[in-house]
Each structure stands twice: as structure tokens, then as C-alpha cells.
Design a protein around this motif. Structure first.
Motif, mmCIF file in Angstrom:
data_model
loop_
_atom_site.group_PDB
_atom_site.id
_atom_site.type_symbol
_atom_site.label_atom_id
_atom_site.label_comp_id
_atom_site.label_asym_id
_atom_site.label_seq_id
_atom_site.Cartn_x
_atom_site.Cartn_y
_atom_site.Cartn_z
ATOM 1 N N UNK A 117 0.912 -1.093 0.047
ATOM 2 C CA UNK A 117 -0.127 -0.100 0.042
ATOM 3 C C UNK A 117 1.042 1.286 0.031
ATOM 4 N N UNK A 118 0.221 2.464 -0.362
ATOM 5 C CA UNK A 118 0.902 3.675 0.053
ATOM 6 C C UNK A 118 0.732 3.853 1.432
ATOM 7 N N UNK A 119 1.718 4.468 2.081
ATOM 8 C CA UNK A 119 1.859 4.767 3.471
ATOM 9 C C UNK A 119 1.943 6.192 3.753
ATOM 10 N N UNK A 120 0.790 6.607 4.638
ATOM 11 C CA UNK A 120 1.252 8.011 4.913
ATOM 12 C C UNK A 120 1.535 7.986 6.479
ATOM 13 N N UNK A 155 4.409 12.103 5.952
ATOM 14 C CA UNK A 155 5.409 11.577 4.900
ATOM 15 C C UNK A 155 4.714 10.391 4.112
ATOM 16 N N UNK A 156 5.167 10.388 2.852
ATOM 17 C CA UNK A 156 4.526 9.526 1.961
ATOM 18 C C UNK A 156 5.494 8.497 1.695
ATOM 19 N N UNK A 157 5.161 7.126 1.917
ATOM 20 C CA UNK A 157 6.030 6.063 1.520
ATOM 21 C C UNK A 157 5.369 4.696 1.280
ATOM 22 N N UNK A 158 5.708 3.699 1.222
ATOM 23 C CA UNK A 158 4.838 2.704 1.152
ATOM 24 C C UNK A 158 5.037 1.282 2.104
ATOM 25 N N UNK A 212 2.077 3.521 -9.014
ATOM 26 C CA UNK A 212 3.393 3.810 -9.555
ATOM 27 C C UNK A 212 4.428 4.100 -8.637
ATOM 28 N N UNK A 213 4.118 4.693 -7.412
ATOM 29 C CA UNK A 213 4.932 4.660 -6.263
ATOM 30 C C UNK A 213 5.612 3.484 -5.690
ATOM 31 N N UNK A 214 4.364 2.562 -5.594
ATOM 32 C CA UNK A 214 4.864 1.351 -4.885
ATOM 33 C C UNK A 214 5.760 0.580 -5.731
ATOM 34 N N UNK A 215 5.217 0.597 -6.954
ATOM 35 C CA UNK A 215 6.439 -0.220 -8.046
ATOM 36 C C UNK A 215 7.619 0.411 -8.134
ATOM 37 N N UNK A 249 9.325 2.223 -6.037
ATOM 38 C CA UNK A 249 10.005 2.125 -4.997
ATOM 39 C C UNK A 249 10.490 0.624 -4.741
ATOM 40 N N UNK A 250 9.662 -0.219 -5.039
ATOM 41 C CA UNK A 250 10.138 -1.623 -5.018
ATOM 42 C C UNK A 250 11.345 -2.228 -6.089
ATOM 43 N N UNK A 251 11.060 -1.477 -7.056
ATOM 44 C CA UNK A 251 12.171 -1.778 -8.263
ATOM 45 C C UNK A 251 13.585 -0.879 -7.536
ATOM 46 N N UNK A 252 13.490 0.119 -7.073
ATOM 47 C CA UNK A 252 14.717 0.814 -6.701
ATOM 48 C C UNK A 252 15.135 0.076 -5.578
ATOM 49 N N UNK A 253 14.663 -0.852 -4.920
ATOM 50 C CA UNK A 253 15.362 -1.557 -3.875
ATOM 51 C C UNK A 253 16.260 -2.918 -4.350
ATOM 52 N N UNK A 254 15.879 -2.711 -5.860
ATOM 53 C CA UNK A 254 16.331 -4.092 -6.538
ATOM 54 C C UNK A 254 15.456 -5.566 -6.694
#
Ligand code: KDG
Length: 310
Positions: free
Chosen positions: A7-10, A25-28, A59-62, A64-69
Motif C-alpha cells: 500500500x501507499x503509506x502516510x 511523509x509519503x512512503x509504501x 506507480x510509487x509502490x512499483x 520504490x520496490x524496483x529501486x530496492x532491486x
């Protein structure tokens, strides 16, 4: 590999009620992707599969997860929104979590979403009780995934991860038990294990699961450490003494620490030590996964007076 809803996480920056928070703060966040990120950082190449909405938060979720490899298999659902989770810190010693995930894209996961070969080519499949309870189709999806893994000889890891907001205990118990009984490794806290059979205590339930074919039951006791029940032994490990800031996500980091140790060939004692260190480090900063450690950070934490790390 892991399957689940991210999920998106505030989260609020300051301590106090959400009613008055002015800065978010917005994250996932998502239990299974938290595990996946943590595994990846610990040197285990990991993939994640899940549904997100056709929206910016998806898009943010995807991204961010890709950025983590991670290898990300995202299914974009045009009919539903990405789920949302909001965290507040009412006091310096507490965290509250609110979900806006009913009917979310992640809950539309189903068995057809999982491509053939994807599970069969993995060393391990990790799923959790959250996905088992977010919807019937998601439950069927991971149930089929577990059956496919077992048929292909892929290890199955199941974290009970009970969320009372998703289903009452009397409804959840037998569903969660049906997953635990098909897993090789089961993770859960004492109350979560008791949920599987309210007439038995956690050690008896671990024994029942082992007799049914599970290989290891990992009892998570938070600050009190953990224990692993296997057919021929019980191994216990104390927790680390730390200043806790936020415990959300610590269980996921613990699971990743344990599974990575197993995949790296560590014995149960060393897996537990790594798992407890991962959980402790996660508790020391806000965020559900951001503080998930690399191996070198675990080493620094466990042996703080050791030689400087280059
Ligand atoms: O374990 C941490 C998770 O709780 C969090 O990141 C989000 O998946 C989540 C959930 O449903 O609680």
C-alpha cells in the motif's frame, strides 16, 4: 519470492493525533514486500508479485520496490485504487495504524495473476495471513501458489501476521491454520499460534504442526526474543535491549533475517541471532522497512566494538 498487497503509506512526522497533524511523509508498506526488501538487502535475490491501481500511488509502490532491486511483477488494476495505510504516533511510546484498503487493487489478487513457472523456479515462497484475509480471491490466489510450490518442491514460508481489522479471530483461525499446515516454516507470535487452535498452548500447537509435516515453527516474542521448534529440538534466543521507536515492520525484518540465514546455510542459533538483530534495528527508526539492515550493519550492531568497517 513473495506475494501480497503493498500500500501507499502516510505517516505523521510529529507526535500527536492525526486530527491535528499538519505534515505527512509519503512512503509504501506491505508485510510481504517488507520481507522482500529485507531479504534483498541481506543478499537474497527476491521477487514480489501484487496488484496496484492505475494511479500515482501504485506507480510509487512499483517504483520504490524496483529501486530496492526487487524483481517486481506488478499487475495494474484499472478498476480499483492502490490501498492506503496511515500511521500516527499518538505518544512517543505508541503507534496506531489505520487502513483504507477495502476493495483495493491489492485485494483483487487472484490465482490467474501468478504466471506459470514463476513459483516453480524459486527456492522459497513466502506468504502471510494478511493476504489470506484481505479477500476471497486473494486467499484463493495464495492458496493456489502454496499448492504449486509444494508440488514443485519449493519451500513454503508462512507468517500468520493476523490483523484483527481484516477478520474476527473466530473466522480467521481455521483459514490461517489451513495455510500453516501446508507450510514448511511457520512464523507467529504466541497469540497468533493460539488463534490456530484456541484449545492448545503455543508449544502444543507447534508440536501439532510439526507432526503434520511442518519443518520449523518460529515463535516470535518481540523484545523477549524468539524460539524455533523443530522435530528434534527447541532452540531459544534472547532479544536485544534497545530503545524502541516504532515496532511496525519489525516482524517482517525478523522473518527476512531468519529466512536469509536459512538460505545462507546458517544453523538455527545463528539464524535467530540475525533475525533478532534485524527486528531490533527496524524498531529503532520510523518506517516499516527503511531501516532494514544490510549484513554489514547487522555486524556493526552485534559487535559494536569490533574493528571499523571499511
Ligand atoms: O508488518 C508491517 C505491516 O503491517 C505493514 O507494513 C503493512 O501489510 C501491512 C499490513 O497489512 O499491516
Amino acid at each position: 519470492m513473495t506475494i501480497g498487497e503493498t500500500m501507499a503509506l502516510f505517516r505523521t512526522r510529529e507526535i500527536g493525533s492525526l486530527r491535528h497533524a499538519s505534515d505527512l511523509v509519503l512512503g509504501i508498506g506491505g508485510a510481504e514486500s517488507n520481507v522482500a526488501i529485507a531479504l534483498q538487502r541481506l543478499g537474497v535475490s527476491t521477487s514480489w508479485l501484487g496488484r496496484v491501481g492505475a494511479d500515482a500511488l501504485g506507480e510509487r509502490v512499483v517504483r520504490e520496490l524496483r529501486a530496492e532491486g526487487l524483481q517486481v511483477h506488478d499487475i495494474i488494476d484499472p478498476q480499483a485504487s492502490t490501498g492506503l495505510m496511515v500511521k500516527e504516533r499518538p505518544t512517543s511510546a505508541s503507534t496506531s495504524v489505520y487502513y483504507y484498503r477495502s476493495g483495493s487493487a491489492g485485494s483483487h489478487l487472484n490465482a490467474d495473476d501468478i504466471p506459470s513457472g514463476w513459483i516453480e523456479d524459486s527456492a522459497l515462497l513466502h506468504v502471510s495471513g494478511i493476504t489470506a484475509l484481505i479477500s476471497e480471491s486473494a486467499r484463493e490466489g495464495i492458496s493456489a501458489a502454496v499448492d504449486r510450490a509444494r508440488a514443485a518442491g519449493v519451500l513454503v514460508s508462512f507468517d500468520i501476521n493476523y490483523r484483527s481489522a481484516l477478520a474476527p479471530a473466530e473466522h480467521a483461525g481455521h483459514i490461517l491454520r489451513s495455510f500453516a499446515e501446508r507450510a514448511d516454516i511457520v512464523f507467529g507470535g504466541p497469540e497468533e499460534l493460539t488463534l490456530l487452535n484456541p484449545d492448545r498452548d503455543p508449544a502444543q500447537i507447534a508440536g501439532d504442526l510439526l507432526r503434520g509435516g511442518c519443518r520449523e515453527i518460529v515463535l516470535k516474542r518481540g523484545a523477549d526474543g524468539a524460539a524455533v521448534f523443530s522435530p528434534d529440538s527447541v532452540v531459544e534466543s534472547p532479544g536485544f535491549i534497545i530503545d524502541v521507536l516504532d515496532t511496525v515492520g519489525a516482524g517482517d525484518a525478523f522473518v527476512a533475517g531468519y529466512l536469509s540465514g536459512m538460505l545462507h546455510g546458517l544453523d538455527v542459533t545463528d539464524r535467530l541471532r540475525r533475525a533478532n538483530a534485524c527486528g531490533a534495528l527496524l524498531c529503532m527508526s520510523p518506517g516499516d522497512w527503511e531501516a532494514s539492515p544490510r549484513l554489514v550493519e547487522i555486524e556493526r550492531f552485534v559487535h559494536p566494538s569490533g574493528d571499523p568497517v571499511a
